[in-house]
Design a protein around this motif. Structure first.
Motif, PDB file in Angstrom:
ATOM      1  N   UNK A   1       1.436  -1.392  -0.033  1.00  0.00           N
ATOM      2  CA  UNK A   1       0.087   0.334  -0.277  1.00  0.00           C
ATOM      3  C   UNK A   1       0.713   1.323   0.287  1.00  0.00           C
ATOM      4  N   UNK A   2       1.895   1.345   1.343  1.00  0.00           N
ATOM      5  CA  UNK A   2       2.241   2.038   1.114  1.00  0.00           C
ATOM      6  C   UNK A   2       4.253   2.807  -0.133  1.00  0.00           C
ATOM      7  N   UNK A   3       3.689   2.131  -1.360  1.00  0.00           N
ATOM      8  CA  UNK A   3       4.769   1.921  -2.265  1.00  0.00           C
ATOM      9  C   UNK A   3       4.444   2.415  -3.204  1.00  0.00           C
ATOM     10  N   UNK A   4       2.080   1.579  -4.180  1.00  0.00           N
ATOM     11  CA  UNK A   4       1.081   2.014  -4.239  1.00  0.00           C
ATOM     12  C   UNK A   4       1.465   3.563  -3.889  1.00  0.00           C
ATOM     13  N   UNK A   5       1.474   3.986  -2.752  1.00  0.00           N
ATOM     14  CA  UNK A   5       0.841   5.592  -3.068  1.00  0.00           C
ATOM     15  C   UNK A   5       1.900   6.187  -3.242  1.00  0.00           C
ATOM     16  N   UNK A   6       3.201   5.872  -3.047  1.00  0.00           N
ATOM     17  CA  UNK A   6       4.693   6.538  -3.123  1.00  0.00           C
ATOM     18  C   UNK A   6       4.110   7.139  -5.220  1.00  0.00           C
ATOM     19  N   UNK A   7       3.736   5.352  -5.771  1.00  0.00           N
ATOM     20  CA  UNK A   7       3.702   5.997  -7.205  1.00  0.00           C
ATOM     21  C   UNK A   7       2.543   6.470  -8.215  1.00  0.00           C
ATOM     22  N   UNK A   8       2.237   6.141  -6.575  1.00  0.00           N
ATOM     23  CA  UNK A   8       1.199   7.575  -7.891  1.00  0.00           C
ATOM     24  C   UNK A   8       1.115   8.988  -7.189  1.00  0.00           C
ATOM     25  N   UNK A   9       1.982   9.546  -6.386  1.00  0.00           N
ATOM     26  CA  UNK A   9       2.302  10.329  -6.160  1.00  0.00           C
ATOM     27  C   UNK A   9       3.148  10.822  -6.538  1.00  0.00           C
ATOM     28  N   UNK A  10       4.691   9.838  -6.938  1.00  0.00           N
ATOM     29  CA  UNK A  10       5.812  10.493  -6.887  1.00  0.00           C
ATOM     30  C   UNK A  10       6.259   9.379  -8.369  1.00  0.00           C
ATOM     31  N   UNK A  11       5.749   9.390  -9.490  1.00  0.00           N
ATOM     32  CA  UNK A  11       5.505   8.763 -10.752  1.00  0.00           C
ATOM     33  C   UNK A  11       6.608   8.678 -11.787  1.00  0.00           C
ATOM     34  N   UNK A  12       7.270  10.238 -11.961  1.00  0.00           N
ATOM     35  CA  UNK A  12       8.665  10.597 -12.686  1.00  0.00           C
ATOM     36  C   UNK A  12       9.925   9.346 -11.251  1.00  0.00           C
TER      37      UNK A  12
END
Length: 72
Positions: free
Chosen positions: A7-18
């Protein structure tokens, strides 16, 4: 616990895509380069065990299976 990490990894992926793209690309590219280098060095080192003793190998050229009762 693993679910919370995902879940944390998914949230980071959505927030900082580049940043995530650059990070994953760097990891993937590094692993690919290492894999190619190891494969090339393995190929260059010479013949492997079966290839160097080809005269000691036995090959089956024809295989036939029969049944006493006609295969029923």
């Amino acid at each position: 616990m693993l679910l919370s990490y995902l879940k944390i990894a998914w949230k980071v992926l959505l927030r900082r895509k580049f940043f995530t793209f650059i990070s994953l690309f760097g990891i993937s590219f590094t692993l690919m380069v290492l894999l190619v280098i190891v494969a090339m060095s393995d190929h260059i080192q010479g013949a492997h065990a079966p290839e160097s003793r080809i005269k000691r190998m036995a090959f089956i050229t024809f295989l036939s299976q029969g049944f006493k009762d006609g295969g029923k």
